[in-house]
Write an enzyme that holds these catalytic residues in place. Structure first.
Site, PDB file in Angstrom:
ATOM      1  N   GLU A 136      33.053  46.335  33.293  1.00  0.00           N
ATOM      2  CA  GLU A 136      32.105  46.604  34.596  1.00  0.00           C
ATOM      3  C   GLU A 136      31.678  47.177  33.840  1.00  0.00           C
ATOM      4  O   GLU A 136      31.605  48.928  34.322  1.00  0.00           O
ATOM      5  CB  GLU A 136      33.047  48.006  35.454  1.00  0.00           C
ATOM      6  CG  GLU A 136      34.188  47.050  35.994  1.00  0.00           C
ATOM      7  CD  GLU A 136      35.277  47.508  37.310  1.00  0.00           C
ATOM      8  OE1 GLU A 136      34.894  48.227  37.563  1.00  0.00           O
ATOM      9  OE2 GLU A 136      36.449  46.744  37.560  1.00  0.00           O
ATOM     10  N   TYR A 258      43.021  48.421  50.305  1.00  0.00           N
ATOM     11  CA  TYR A 258      42.430  49.992  50.320  1.00  0.00           C
ATOM     12  C   TYR A 258      40.993  50.202  51.024  1.00  0.00           C
ATOM     13  O   TYR A 258      40.619  49.109  51.280  1.00  0.00           O
ATOM     14  CB  TYR A 258      42.660  51.152  49.802  1.00  0.00           C
ATOM     15  CG  TYR A 258      40.969  50.082  48.445  1.00  0.00           C
ATOM     16  CD1 TYR A 258      41.684  49.546  47.456  1.00  0.00           C
ATOM     17  CD2 TYR A 258      40.199  50.823  48.741  1.00  0.00           C
ATOM     18  CE1 TYR A 258      40.334  48.614  46.998  1.00  0.00           C
ATOM     19  CE2 TYR A 258      38.630  50.415  47.791  1.00  0.00           C
ATOM     20  CZ  TYR A 258      39.276  49.433  46.952  1.00  0.00           C
ATOM     21  OH  TYR A 258      37.506  49.161  46.377  1.00  0.00           O
TER      22      TYR A 258
END
Ligand SMILES: *[C@@H]1O[C@H](CO)[C@@H](O)[C@H](O)[C@H]1NC(C)=O
Ligand SMILES: *[C@@H]1O[C@H](CO)[C@@H](O)[C@H](O)[C@H]1NC(C)=O
Ligand SMILES: *[C@@H]1O[C@H](CO)[C@@H](O)[C@H](O)[C@H]1NC(C)=O
Length: 377
Positions: A136, A258
């Protein structure tokens, strides 16, 4: 007539079995000390990913940190206790790893070889069925080209190793930006579709974290399926990959377990886009914590059909998240788009496996495109 139709449809199902759907869950190794690996209900998944192995910035080999030695050795055998057919992949990198190290490694053929050989060797040592790259992110056009080249060489090495060892070839996947083309952070760059098509079993498109409380003082849905006002949505991401020419059978849509919390300015304005005075405390809640928050505070829970997501609030606390209903709707969307399946980040955040179950059941439910036949099933 209805019965004849049923027989016909069952015959069609037998003749043309639909592709096996892939249901992936990431298991974060940091949870090992407080969330027993043996309590993961692996029967709700086809593949579980161990997160994460690391890239050494000295040797450019894949390594396992000292704290993860015990859990990695137990991972595959333990999850297979509750589902003997679940497959496991070793995920390398993650959001906290140094993207520059991946860039250095991928740019150099001898470092790529060190990375690839060590990754395959670790996968075999710990009985994984595959490998997942979580870089990433590639930052430059050169990074993107090297990312593609890395997978070309990695796939060749995997095929070669399978020929030598006689084992099934390792699966290869990658976690990627939610859209095929980066449009944030400067340089516009695209993942190499040809390399993905030729070399990867699938990509995990990270369709979440679209809005973050520390960055904006307005409530928002960080994993909305639809956003009429911006490109930051799951549907935009999925369509960008399909429009770039990647087969849906190479795409897993991402879903978070989440949510993000804001502190509302006023109890009079509690919808999506309401004014906030800042992040909540905490600003991130696991789905399990959200369920507790709702029951402990008699919070109001709302399902929003425009974005296909949920939010809840009590007092000045506001949380945007995915609930069972939005997860089911996203899985239906994935099926309509012909995607291979979905993945969750991450499985230990679930509440009594409620989201895992909702997604798995929605994926298994046989449904022809359109609603007309669904009453038969
Ligand atoms: C795991 O999930 C399966 C499928 O929903 C269910 O039948 C089983 O009871 C669950 N096992 C545990 C230990 O929760
Ligand atoms: C390698 O990583 C370690 C740990 O993150 C760091 O302390 C060190 O400075 C890094 N070395 C190089 C050459 O970047
Ligand atoms: C949100 O509002 C608070 C209070 O006015 C302020 O301190 C903070 O900088 C704001 N945050 C953003 C991202 O604008």
């Amino acid at each position: 007539m209805e019965r004849e139709l049923q027989v016909l449809l069952i015959s069609i199902m037998l003749i043309c079995p639909t592709a096996i759907a892939v249901k992936v869950g990431y298991w974060p190794a940091y949870s090992y000390s407080y969330f027993p690996l043996s309590s993961v209900n692996a029967s709700l998944y086809t593949h579980l990913l161990y997160a994460f192995a690391d890239l050494s910035n000295e040797t450019f080999e894949v390594t396992i940190s000292a704290g993860n030695q015990e859990s990695i050795a137990l991972f595959t055998t333990t999850v297979q206790n509750s589902n003997p057919s679940v497959k496991t992949l070793l995920s390398i990198g993650g959001g906290n790893s140094n993207m520059n190290d991946f860039s250095t490694m991928a740019a150099d053929s001898s470092l790529r070889k060190k990375f690839i050989d060590s990754a395959i060797s670790l996968a075999r040592q710990y009985s994984f069925h595959g490998l997942d790259l979580d870089w990433e992110y590639p930052q430059t056009l050169a990074d993107m080209e090297n990312w593609g080249q890395l997978f070309t060489e990695w796939k060749a090495a995997v095929v070669d190793e399978s020929g030598t060892s006689g084992n099934d070839p390792l699966l290869l996947s990658a976690a990627v930006y939610f859209s095929n083309q980066f449009f944030q952070w400067g340089i516009v760059r695209q993942y190499p579709i040809d390399s993905i098509t030729a070399n990867l079993d699938w990509v995990n498109i990270m369709t979440y974290d679209f809005v973050i409380p520390t960055q904006i003082n307005k409530t928002g849905e960080h994993a909305a399926l639809y956003d009429p006002n911006s490109k930051f949505s799951t549907s935009y991401g999925v369509e960008s990959w399909l429009n770039a020419g990647l087969s849906g059978q190479k795409i897993l849509v991402g879903m978070p377990m989440y949510g993000y919390s804001w502190t509302l300015k006023s109890t009079a304005n509690v919808g999506i886009g309401a004014e906030a005075s800042g992040p909540g405390n905490p600003d991130v809640y696991t789905f399990a914590q959200i369920k507790d928050f709702i029951s402990n505070n008699a919070a109001t829970e709302v399902y929003d059909t425009t974005t296909v997501s949920a939010y809840c609030y009590a007092g000045l606390v506001w949380i945007g998240f995915d609930n069972e209903q939005s997860v089911r709707a996203k899985v239906e969307y994935a099926k309509q788009k012909g995607l291979l399946g979905y993945f969750f980040w991450n499985v230990v955040q679930d509440s009594n496996w409620a989201l895992s179950t909702a997604a798995s059941n929605a994926m298994d439910q046989y449904r022809l495109s359109g609603d007309s036949f669904s009453s038969l099933w």
